[in-house]
Scaffold this motif. Sequence first.
Motif, PDB file in Angstrom:
ATOM      1  N   SER A   1      14.066  50.991  17.374  1.00 14.61           N
ATOM      2  CA  SER A   1      14.039  49.944  17.690  1.00 14.61           C
ATOM      3  C   SER A   1      12.985  49.274  18.322  1.00 14.61           C
ATOM      4  O   SER A   1      12.212  50.085  19.320  1.00 14.61           O
ATOM      5  CB  SER A   1      15.283  49.573  18.721  1.00 14.61           C
ATOM      6  OG  SER A   1      16.311  50.026  18.186  1.00 14.61           O
ATOM      7  N   PHE A   2      12.374  48.334  18.050  1.00  9.96           N
ATOM      8  CA  PHE A   2      11.097  47.985  18.648  1.00  9.96           C
ATOM      9  C   PHE A   2      11.587  46.669  19.597  1.00  9.96           C
ATOM     10  O   PHE A   2      12.333  45.905  19.138  1.00  9.96           O
ATOM     11  CB  PHE A   2      10.333  47.269  17.711  1.00  9.96           C
ATOM     12  CG  PHE A   2       9.682  48.382  16.612  1.00  9.96           C
ATOM     13  CD1 PHE A   2       8.677  49.239  17.045  1.00  9.96           C
ATOM     14  CD2 PHE A   2      10.187  48.551  15.502  1.00  9.96           C
ATOM     15  CE1 PHE A   2       8.396  50.252  16.051  1.00  9.96           C
ATOM     16  CE2 PHE A   2       9.625  49.404  14.533  1.00  9.96           C
ATOM     17  CZ  PHE A   2       8.916  50.168  14.910  1.00  9.96           C
TER      18      PHE A   2
ATOM     19  N   LEU B   1      18.506  57.646  24.380  1.00 12.32           N
ATOM     20  CA  LEU B   1      17.451  57.092  23.750  1.00 12.32           C
ATOM     21  C   LEU B   1      16.238  57.470  24.296  1.00 12.32           C
ATOM     22  O   LEU B   1      16.197  58.095  25.614  1.00 12.32           O
ATOM     23  CB  LEU B   1      17.417  55.509  24.020  1.00 12.32           C
ATOM     24  CG  LEU B   1      18.772  54.821  23.764  1.00 12.32           C
ATOM     25  CD1 LEU B   1      18.660  53.333  23.901  1.00 12.32           C
ATOM     26  CD2 LEU B   1      19.050  55.088  22.153  1.00 12.32           C
ATOM     27  N   GLN B   2      15.159  57.685  23.417  1.00 11.23           N
ATOM     28  CA  GLN B   2      14.032  58.316  23.953  1.00 11.23           C
ATOM     29  C   GLN B   2      12.581  57.220  23.554  1.00 11.23           C
ATOM     30  O   GLN B   2      12.757  56.732  22.436  1.00 11.23           O
ATOM     31  CB  GLN B   2      13.775  59.618  23.349  1.00 11.23           C
ATOM     32  CG  GLN B   2      12.441  60.352  23.615  1.00 11.23           C
ATOM     33  CD  GLN B   2      12.174  61.828  23.087  1.00 11.23           C
ATOM     34  OE1 GLN B   2      13.078  62.013  21.886  1.00 11.23           O
ATOM     35  NE2 GLN B   2      11.371  62.540  23.278  1.00 11.23           N
TER      36      GLN B   2
ATOM     37  N   THR C   1       8.274  52.686  20.582  1.00 10.65           N
ATOM     38  CA  THR C   1       9.487  52.340  20.135  1.00 10.65           C
ATOM     39  C   THR C   1      10.551  53.010  20.860  1.00 10.65           C
ATOM     40  O   THR C   1      10.256  53.982  21.433  1.00 10.65           O
ATOM     41  CB  THR C   1       9.484  52.909  18.692  1.00 10.65           C
ATOM     42  OG1 THR C   1      10.870  52.188  17.900  1.00 10.65           O
ATOM     43  CG2 THR C   1       9.271  54.111  18.534  1.00 10.65           C
ATOM     44  N   THR C   2      11.845  52.599  20.693  1.00 14.78           N
ATOM     45  CA  THR C   2      12.838  53.378  21.425  1.00 14.78           C
ATOM     46  C   THR C   2      13.530  54.124  20.169  1.00 14.78           C
ATOM     47  O   THR C   2      13.940  53.508  19.216  1.00 14.78           O
ATOM     48  CB  THR C   2      13.711  52.413  22.178  1.00 14.78           C
ATOM     49  OG1 THR C   2      13.149  51.740  23.209  1.00 14.78           O
ATOM     50  CG2 THR C   2      14.993  53.278  22.623  1.00 14.78           C
ATOM     51  N   VAL C   3      13.716  55.453  20.539  1.00 16.55           N
ATOM     52  CA  VAL C   3      14.469  56.259  19.189  1.00 16.55           C
ATOM     53  C   VAL C   3      15.691  56.715  19.713  1.00 16.55           C
ATOM     54  O   VAL C   3      15.747  57.190  20.817  1.00 16.55           O
ATOM     55  CB  VAL C   3      13.553  57.146  18.621  1.00 16.55           C
ATOM     56  CG1 VAL C   3      14.381  58.011  17.571  1.00 16.55           C
ATOM     57  CG2 VAL C   3      12.204  56.728  18.317  1.00 16.55           C
ATOM     58  N   CYS C   4      16.635  56.452  18.946  1.00 14.64           N
ATOM     59  CA  CYS C   4      18.124  56.872  19.424  1.00 14.64           C
ATOM     60  C   CYS C   4      18.277  58.567  18.991  1.00 14.64           C
ATOM     61  O   CYS C   4      18.016  58.910  17.811  1.00 14.64           O
ATOM     62  CB  CYS C   4      19.334  56.425  18.613  1.00 14.64           C
ATOM     63  SG  CYS C   4      21.157  56.935  18.839  1.00 14.64           S
TER      64      CYS C   4
END
Length: 90
Positions: free
Chosen positions: A59-60, A26-27, A49-52
């Motif tokens: 995802s927030f 995740l980033q 946000t977290t991005v896969c």
Amino acid sequence: MGGPPFLVGWVEVDMSVCAVCHGKNLQEQLVDKVFNVNGRYVLVTGIPTTVCRNCGERSFSGETTEKVRRLVHSGVNPKESVSMPVYEFA
């Protein structure tokens, strides 16, 4: 990366694992998102946000989601206004 789990309703969500593909790569990123608020569209920029990195799911956190909700319903003047083209998917 993702951070500690938080509660969504009554379900605990682990923000260090992708909810879609269960990946752990995740980033953290800042994103812009358009919301429909009472029939009008608003753009919120710089949302954390977290991005896969495996599947692209964004995802927030609950805290971020609540902050965006309060912002778009606050009635404060926006930083700026923009016009945008509208396309219909037919």
